[in-house]
Design a protein around this motif. Sequence first.
Motif, mmCIF file in Angstrom:
data_model
loop_
_atom_site.group_PDB
_atom_site.id
_atom_site.type_symbol
_atom_site.label_atom_id
_atom_site.label_comp_id
_atom_site.label_asym_id
_atom_site.label_seq_id
_atom_site.Cartn_x
_atom_site.Cartn_y
_atom_site.Cartn_z
ATOM 1 N N PRO A 185 0.725 -1.255 -0.023
ATOM 2 C CA PRO A 185 0.186 0.114 -0.053
ATOM 3 C C PRO A 185 0.786 1.331 -0.036
ATOM 4 C CG PRO A 185 -0.760 -1.680 1.773
ATOM 5 C CD PRO A 185 0.449 -1.960 1.213
ATOM 6 N N ASP A 186 2.102 1.310 0.648
ATOM 7 C CA ASP A 186 2.904 2.488 0.741
ATOM 8 C C ASP A 186 3.488 2.864 -0.733
ATOM 9 O OD1 ASP A 186 2.639 2.737 3.456
ATOM 10 O OD2 ASP A 186 4.532 1.755 3.901
ATOM 11 N N ALA A 187 3.723 1.745 -1.360
ATOM 12 C CA ALA A 187 4.306 2.085 -2.802
ATOM 13 C C ALA A 187 3.249 2.337 -3.811
ATOM 14 C CB ALA A 187 4.871 0.813 -3.358
ATOM 15 N N ARG A 188 1.906 1.975 -3.447
ATOM 16 C CA ARG A 188 0.908 2.485 -4.287
ATOM 17 C C ARG A 188 0.494 4.014 -3.945
ATOM 18 N NH1 ARG A 188 -1.600 -2.714 -3.264
ATOM 19 N NH2 ARG A 188 -2.274 -1.863 -1.657
ATOM 20 N N ARG A 189 0.792 4.521 -2.795
ATOM 21 C CA ARG A 189 0.418 5.702 -2.320
ATOM 22 C C ARG A 189 1.483 6.643 -2.939
ATOM 23 N NH1 ARG A 189 -1.512 3.704 2.858
ATOM 24 N NH2 ARG A 189 0.438 3.900 3.544
ATOM 25 N N GLN A 190 2.853 6.309 -2.830
ATOM 26 C CA GLN A 190 3.905 6.949 -3.379
ATOM 27 C C GLN A 190 3.333 7.366 -4.860
ATOM 28 O OE1 GLN A 190 7.385 4.726 -2.202
ATOM 29 N NE2 GLN A 190 7.438 5.859 -0.128
ATOM 30 N N ASP A 191 3.146 6.037 -5.428
ATOM 31 C CA ASP A 191 3.079 6.475 -6.994
ATOM 32 C C ASP A 191 1.999 7.405 -7.277
ATOM 33 O OD1 ASP A 191 5.076 4.507 -7.430
ATOM 34 O OD2 ASP A 191 3.787 2.861 -7.984
ATOM 35 N N GLU A 192 1.007 7.380 -6.605
ATOM 36 C CA GLU A 192 -0.254 8.152 -6.683
ATOM 37 C C GLU A 192 0.287 9.753 -6.258
ATOM 38 O OE1 GLU A 192 -4.000 9.630 -7.708
ATOM 39 O OE2 GLU A 192 -2.895 7.789 -8.100
ATOM 40 N N ALA A 193 1.000 9.443 -5.296
ATOM 41 C CA ALA A 193 1.516 11.091 -4.738
ATOM 42 C C ALA A 193 2.357 11.760 -5.780
ATOM 43 C CB ALA A 193 2.215 11.079 -3.418
ATOM 44 N N ARG A 194 3.126 10.816 -6.506
ATOM 45 C CA ARG A 194 3.935 11.174 -7.485
ATOM 46 C C ARG A 194 3.389 11.767 -8.833
ATOM 47 N NH1 ARG A 194 7.340 7.217 -7.331
ATOM 48 N NH2 ARG A 194 8.576 7.840 -5.609
ATOM 49 N N ARG A 195 2.197 11.080 -9.341
ATOM 50 C CA ARG A 195 1.446 11.322 -10.120
ATOM 51 C C ARG A 195 0.762 12.651 -10.039
ATOM 52 N NH1 ARG A 195 0.234 5.929 -10.704
ATOM 53 N NH2 ARG A 195 -1.524 5.978 -9.471
ATOM 54 N N ILE A 196 0.318 12.892 -8.884
ATOM 55 C CA ILE A 196 -0.377 14.181 -8.474
ATOM 56 C C ILE A 196 0.686 15.243 -8.543
ATOM 57 C CG2 ILE A 196 -1.540 15.441 -6.569
ATOM 58 C CD1 ILE A 196 -2.936 12.716 -5.857
ATOM 59 N N LEU A 197 1.750 15.128 -7.968
ATOM 60 C CA LEU A 197 2.766 16.160 -8.017
ATOM 61 C C LEU A 197 3.074 16.468 -9.644
ATOM 62 C CD1 LEU A 197 4.895 15.494 -5.077
ATOM 63 C CD2 LEU A 197 3.342 17.211 -5.379
ATOM 64 N N ASP A 198 3.432 15.507 -10.349
ATOM 65 C CA ASP A 198 3.596 15.827 -11.777
ATOM 66 C C ASP A 198 2.690 16.522 -12.379
ATOM 67 O OD1 ASP A 198 5.982 14.346 -11.489
ATOM 68 O OD2 ASP A 198 5.330 12.388 -12.269
ATOM 69 N N ARG A 199 1.316 16.108 -12.233
ATOM 70 C CA ARG A 199 0.058 16.822 -12.871
ATOM 71 C C ARG A 199 0.145 18.213 -12.508
ATOM 72 N NH1 ARG A 199 -5.515 14.286 -12.252
ATOM 73 N NH2 ARG A 199 -5.736 16.116 -10.790
ATOM 74 N N ALA A 200 0.399 18.544 -11.128
ATOM 75 C CA ALA A 200 0.159 19.683 -10.737
ATOM 76 C C ALA A 200 1.317 20.617 -11.111
ATOM 77 C CB ALA A 200 0.462 19.860 -9.123
ATOM 78 N N HIS A 201 2.644 19.984 -11.581
ATOM 79 C CA HIS A 201 3.635 20.831 -11.733
ATOM 80 C C HIS A 201 3.443 21.305 -13.387
ATOM 81 C CE1 HIS A 201 7.909 22.135 -12.738
ATOM 82 N NE2 HIS A 201 8.052 21.095 -13.615
ATOM 83 N N ARG A 202 3.197 20.197 -14.134
ATOM 84 C CA ARG A 202 2.462 20.283 -15.354
ATOM 85 C C ARG A 202 1.513 21.414 -15.622
ATOM 86 N NH1 ARG A 202 2.081 15.187 -16.138
ATOM 87 N NH2 ARG A 202 -0.297 15.410 -16.226
ATOM 88 N N ASP A 203 0.528 21.652 -14.689
ATOM 89 C CA ASP A 203 -0.500 22.578 -14.902
ATOM 90 C C ASP A 203 -0.068 23.915 -14.293
ATOM 91 O OD1 ASP A 203 -1.964 20.596 -15.603
ATOM 92 O OD2 ASP A 203 -3.132 20.238 -13.973
ATOM 93 N N SER A 204 0.711 23.895 -13.446
ATOM 94 C CA SER A 204 1.248 25.436 -12.999
ATOM 95 C C SER A 204 2.334 26.050 -13.649
ATOM 96 C CB SER A 204 1.504 25.226 -11.320
ATOM 97 O OG SER A 204 2.659 24.630 -11.432
#
Length: 82
Positions: free
Chosen positions: A9-28
């Motif tokens: 579950p920790d690895a899945r949460r880290q992957d999801e967090a990384r995807r969210i941060l990448d998308r936020a960076h791309r959008d901003s």
Amino acid sequence: MSQPDDRSPDARRQDEARRILDRAHRDSAPMMESALQRSSDFFTAKGESEDPAEIWGKRVGRILAIVAAIGCLVWLYLTYGR
């Protein structure tokens, strides 16, 4: 159908967090670049006039306004901030 995820579950949460941060960076990123470009154009008086004296007058005036604002903030801090 999707395959079962064998990761922890920790690895899945880290992957999801990384995807969210990448998308936020791309959008901003475009917004930040646009804001920096607009402020640069404002302070250099780019495209506002063809008269060099008017352009330099605006540049000097805008820089003096920033210096005066910083001076006021310092004065307020030294007077009331202690």
